[in-house]
Motif scaffolding. Structure first.
Motif, PDB file in Angstrom:
ATOM      1  N   PRO A 339       0.838  -1.208   0.000  1.00 44.34           N
ATOM      2  CA  PRO A 339       0.000   0.000   0.000  1.00 44.34           C
ATOM      3  C   PRO A 339       0.872   1.257   0.000  1.00 44.34           C
ATOM      4  O   PRO A 339       1.811   1.377   0.785  1.00 44.34           O
ATOM      5  CB  PRO A 339      -0.776  -0.127   1.315  1.00 44.34           C
ATOM      6  CG  PRO A 339       0.120  -0.926   2.213  1.00 44.34           C
ATOM      7  CD  PRO A 339       0.928  -1.843   1.328  1.00 44.34           C
ATOM      8  N   ILE A 340       0.563   2.197  -0.890  1.00 40.79           N
ATOM      9  CA  ILE A 340       1.356   3.432  -1.002  1.00 40.79           C
ATOM     10  C   ILE A 340       0.414   4.634  -0.977  1.00 40.79           C
ATOM     11  O   ILE A 340      -0.456   4.766  -1.846  1.00 40.79           O
ATOM     12  CB  ILE A 340       2.177   3.456  -2.307  1.00 40.79           C
ATOM     13  CG1 ILE A 340       3.148   2.258  -2.370  1.00 40.79           C
ATOM     14  CG2 ILE A 340       2.933   4.767  -2.446  1.00 40.79           C
ATOM     15  CD1 ILE A 340       3.865   2.129  -3.689  1.00 40.79           C
ATOM     16  N   LEU A 351       8.301   9.947  -8.779  1.00 40.70           N
ATOM     17  CA  LEU A 351       9.597   9.527  -9.322  1.00 40.70           C
ATOM     18  C   LEU A 351      10.329   8.609  -8.343  1.00 40.70           C
ATOM     19  O   LEU A 351      10.932   7.608  -8.744  1.00 40.70           O
ATOM     20  CB  LEU A 351      10.462  10.759  -9.622  1.00 40.70           C
ATOM     21  CG  LEU A 351      10.065  11.577 -10.861  1.00 40.70           C
ATOM     22  CD1 LEU A 351      10.810  12.908 -10.891  1.00 40.70           C
ATOM     23  CD2 LEU A 351      10.344  10.780 -12.137  1.00 40.70           C
ATOM     24  N   LYS A 352      10.252   8.937  -7.054  1.00 40.44           N
ATOM     25  CA  LYS A 352      10.892   8.093  -6.038  1.00 40.44           C
ATOM     26  C   LYS A 352      10.246   6.709  -5.992  1.00 40.44           C
ATOM     27  O   LYS A 352      10.926   5.688  -5.868  1.00 40.44           O
ATOM     28  CB  LYS A 352      10.818   8.772  -4.669  1.00 40.44           C
ATOM     29  CG  LYS A 352      11.728   9.986  -4.519  1.00 40.44           C
ATOM     30  CD  LYS A 352      11.588  10.621  -3.137  1.00 40.44           C
ATOM     31  CE  LYS A 352      12.505  11.838  -3.010  1.00 40.44           C
ATOM     32  NZ  LYS A 352      12.359  12.501  -1.686  1.00 40.44           N
ATOM     33  N   PRO A 359       8.216  -0.651 -11.308  1.00 39.50           N
ATOM     34  CA  PRO A 359       7.089  -1.441 -11.832  1.00 39.50           C
ATOM     35  C   PRO A 359       7.267  -1.763 -13.310  1.00 39.50           C
ATOM     36  O   PRO A 359       7.877  -0.992 -14.064  1.00 39.50           O
ATOM     37  CB  PRO A 359       5.885  -0.530 -11.603  1.00 39.50           C
ATOM     38  CG  PRO A 359       6.451   0.846 -11.545  1.00 39.50           C
ATOM     39  CD  PRO A 359       7.805   0.702 -10.913  1.00 39.50           C
ATOM     40  N   ASP A 360       6.757  -2.919 -13.707  1.00 40.91           N
ATOM     41  CA  ASP A 360       6.777  -3.307 -15.118  1.00 40.91           C
ATOM     42  C   ASP A 360       5.596  -2.696 -15.865  1.00 40.91           C
ATOM     43  O   ASP A 360       5.702  -2.372 -17.048  1.00 40.91           O
ATOM     44  CB  ASP A 360       6.728  -4.836 -15.237  1.00 40.91           C
ATOM     45  CG  ASP A 360       7.912  -5.488 -14.553  1.00 40.91           C
ATOM     46  OD1 ASP A 360       9.024  -5.368 -15.079  1.00 40.91           O
ATOM     47  OD2 ASP A 360       7.720  -6.105 -13.489  1.00 40.91           O
ATOM     48  N   ALA A 396       6.687   7.187 -15.153  1.00 41.82           N
ATOM     49  CA  ALA A 396       6.717   5.829 -15.688  1.00 41.82           C
ATOM     50  C   ALA A 396       7.703   5.722 -16.850  1.00 41.82           C
ATOM     51  O   ALA A 396       8.457   4.742 -16.962  1.00 41.82           O
ATOM     52  CB  ALA A 396       5.316   5.416 -16.152  1.00 41.82           C
ATOM     53  N   LYS A 397       7.722   6.730 -17.690  1.00 38.00           N
ATOM     54  CA  LYS A 397       8.644   6.723 -18.824  1.00 38.00           C
ATOM     55  C   LYS A 397      10.090   6.822 -18.349  1.00 38.00           C
ATOM     56  O   LYS A 397      10.985   6.138 -18.865  1.00 38.00           O
ATOM     57  CB  LYS A 397       8.310   7.874 -19.771  1.00 38.00           C
ATOM     58  CG  LYS A 397       9.038   7.814 -21.101  1.00 38.00           C
ATOM     59  CD  LYS A 397       8.482   8.833 -22.077  1.00 38.00           C
ATOM     60  CE  LYS A 397       9.137   8.696 -23.454  1.00 38.00           C
ATOM     61  NZ  LYS A 397       8.558   9.650 -24.427  1.00 38.00           N
ATOM     62  N   THR A 398      10.343   7.653 -17.345  1.00 37.83           N
ATOM     63  CA  THR A 398      11.690   7.789 -16.780  1.00 37.83           C
ATOM     64  C   THR A 398      12.183   6.472 -16.192  1.00 37.83           C
ATOM     65  O   THR A 398      13.363   6.125 -16.288  1.00 37.83           O
ATOM     66  CB  THR A 398      11.706   8.878 -15.681  1.00 37.83           C
ATOM     67  OG1 THR A 398      11.274  10.115 -16.254  1.00 37.83           O
ATOM     68  CG2 THR A 398      13.092   9.046 -15.090  1.00 37.83           C
TER      69      THR A 398
END
Length: 625
Positions: A339-340, A351-352, A359-360, A396-398
């Protein structure tokens, strides 16, 4: 309380005694006509008991729970006794001279009656005692509810049998079934008294108080027809639970399930490529934003079936994340559930998270979705739906996430309101971020989700609970509907099929009039429109009379998958979209509303950077079912 081993020893002793008594009774009946030698009598008895105990152990007859003895188990029991006595007779008659076939046959008939019969008597006794206990706990049974059962097939048979065994406050008056062969027949003593179309007159004739639909395989269309007929009566209408619900423990077979409007609006779900989805999710780390919401939480439930290594539940609401985290952990799978608590407006935090968990795949379901609320709060809609989407997509891209699926809405098509405009612009950003060889970005559009938070069904239920009225902004209003599980499965399929840059849209079937929906809910709740009124209140800010899944220029007949087609969409370049979004900072709320709607609908000067795509442009295509 006797343990199981002691109970088995008692059964062995009882059955042995039953065979002994059967032999003595046979001896008493035949003694005037046959001369018995005592030695021969005891030899024949020993043979019979030996063979019976052998086959009883072989068929595990002493391991059954006798209070649940069924016809099938009784037949197996009788078979074991029959085999035992046949073999005992083969040994006894030739070698024990004073024992005749008549003696063995008579002993067999007594045994095959007493031993299985004792189990059936015990079951009857146990059910009677259970009834007495329930009355002792709950008091004397209330006046029995006069009930009519719809359906005399397997479902009806199972339901009636269960009710007769345990439903002590139900009086089964009769069955209705459209099968002409079943007319005037009886099922477990309950007569078939007519067809489904006869329900209104049968309710009056027999003073029926409750109608229970007991046809599990009924189509939504046929269920709708039955409900319409039942609505002409004052009887309560419900249905037996499905076998799946009984297996999952949601209902007992003898308990009633309310007929929900979702049952009437049901439609065939899209056939998904489960193997392809499993291949992409099994053993992966998957992040779901908005994981505590209606769609986000169902996506998590669907994902965990495919055994990912880890699911990251990202959400801003502490309680909703707590609930879905608890639910998934109670499934006792090997998947790690994390859980986040995070806000998608906090780019540094995202970003962190991406760098820490790597994640994939990402499923982005976090958004402000209520149209009227966003009309009053356009700045917040921009911050959350546009900047929030931009933040998580860029993060996600980074982090080199393999695929990113954004949850969109049919309100993004030709949007006249803030919410739809922000979702359309978010689509532009997501598809604009797609680059060959990097993260695959796609969006999924669907209409209204039945039963989701803030949707019309929970609202109408609350209004009826308070005595009405049901409020509808405009009686002409229509909407597309789908179930939460279907929407969530489509999201997973989109992620599996994505090449990058697509917008997936499910064929939602025919739109539903909200007025018709309200009327159905009133009928299903046992009210009339005189008791619960329906009131027209006027369209709220930003609402449309009719929703669309695709703009007219986006349609195509190019099919790429079962019920999935490829269309075309016009997008601004990513730079132009971001430039526009940044420009909103200089405007007030009223100006922001106007600018958003204009930009989302393409009503602004054509820029040389504008990109028009077509079916062949893989990175800028719309896919709809």
């Amino acid at each position: 309380m006797l343990n199981r081993k002691m109970k088995r020893l008692i059964l062995v002793g009882f059955d042995t005694f039953a065979i002994l008594m059967s032999s003595i009774l046979s001896y008493i009946f035949l003694e005037p006509y046959v001369i018995f030698e005592e030695r021969d009598f005891w030899l024949a008895l020993i043979f019979s008991i030996m063979f019976y105990l052998f086959f009883a152990m072989y068929f595990h007859l002493f391991f059954k729970i006798n209070r649940y003895t069924s016809i099938k188990e009784s037949i197996v029991h009788m078979g074991a006794i029959t085999i035992a006595f046949i073999l005992a007779s083969f040994l006894s008659v030739p070698f024990v001279t004073s024992i005749s076939i008549r003696f063995m046959l008579l002993t067999y008939l007594f045994s095959v009656t007493i031993i299985p019969g004792s189990r059936i008597i015990w079951r009857i006794y146990h059910e009677h005692q259970q009834k007495i206990r329930e009355i002792a706990i709950n008091g004397e049974a209330k006046q029995k509810l006069r009930t009519l059962v719809v359906g005399g097939g397997q479902g009806g048979s199972l339901f009636i049998k269960s009710l007769q065994r345990q439903g002590y406050e139900i009086e089964l008056i009769g069955i209705v079934d459209d099968d002409p062969v079943k007319q005037h027949m009886t099922l477990y003593g309950v007569p078939v008294i007519g067809r489904i179309e006869n329900i209104p007159e049968l309710v009056k004739l027999h003073a029926i108080e409750q109608i229970t639909v007991a046809i599990p395989s009924l189509s939504p269309q046929e269920l709708n027809r039955i409900v319409e007929i039942c609505a002409e009566t004052d009887a309560t209408v419900n249905q037996m639970p499905s076998v799946e619900d009984v297996v999952l423990g949601k209902y007992k077979i003898n308990k009633f399930k309310e007929i929900e409007v979702t049952d009437l609006l049901g439609r065939e779900e899209v056939e998904l490529n489960m193997e392809l989805i499993a291949e992409q999710l099994s053993g992966q780390t998957v992040l779901v934003s908005g994981a505590g919401g209606s769609i986000g939480s169902e996506i998590c439930r669907q994902i965990i079936r495919f055994s990912p290594q880890r699911i990251l539940l990202l959400g801003h609401g502490e309680n909703s994340i707590y609930l879905i985290n608890k639910e998934l952990n109670n499934m006792h799978t090997d998947t790690e559930v994390v859980p986040i608590i995070a806000d998608i407006q906090d780019k540094e935090r995202l970003l962190k998270i991406m760098n820490e968990y790597k994640p994939d795949r990402v499923y982005h379901a976090a958004a402000h979705k209520h149209v009227p609320l966003m009309e009053y709060n356009p700045t917040e809609a921009v911050k959350n739906n546009i900047y929030g989407t931009k933040n998580i997509a860029e993060a996600a891209k980074t982090a080199n996430v393999q695929s990113f699926v954004m949850i969109s809405t049919d309100k993004a098509v030709n949007p006249p309101n803030v919410m739809g405009s922000t979702k359309r612009i978010a689509e532009m950003i997501v598809t604009g971020l797609n680059e060959k060889g990097k993260t695959n970005f796609v969006a999924v559009r669907f209409g209204n989700v039945l039963g989701s938070r803030g949707s019309v069904i929970p609202l109408f239920k609350e209004q009826m609970k308070n005595g009405g009225p049901i409020t509808i902004t405009d009686f002409r209003m229509t909407r597309y509907f789908m179930t939460i599980p279907e929407a969530s499965k489509l999201v997973l399929q989109a992620g599996a099929l994505a090449d990058g840059g697509e917008i997936f849209v499910l064929d939602m079937g025919e739109p539903v009039r909200i007025l018709d929906l309200a009327r159905k809910m009133i009928k299903l709740s046992g009210y009339t429109e005189k008791e619960i009124q329906i009131v027209e209140t006027g369209i709220r800010p930003g609402e449309k009379l009719y929703e669309e899944l695709l703009a007219s220029s986006e349609h195509t007949d190019h099919k790429v998958y079962d019920k999935i087609f490829v269309g075309k969409v016009n997008n601004e370049s990513l730079n132009e979209v971001l430039k526009f979004v940044r420009s909103l900072e200089q405007y007030n709320d009223e100006e922001i509303k106007t600018k958003l709607v204009d930009f989302a609908n393409g009503n602004h000067p054509v820029n040389e950077n504008k990109v028009t795509t077509n079916v062949k442009d893989v990175n800028k295509k719309v896919v709809f079912a």
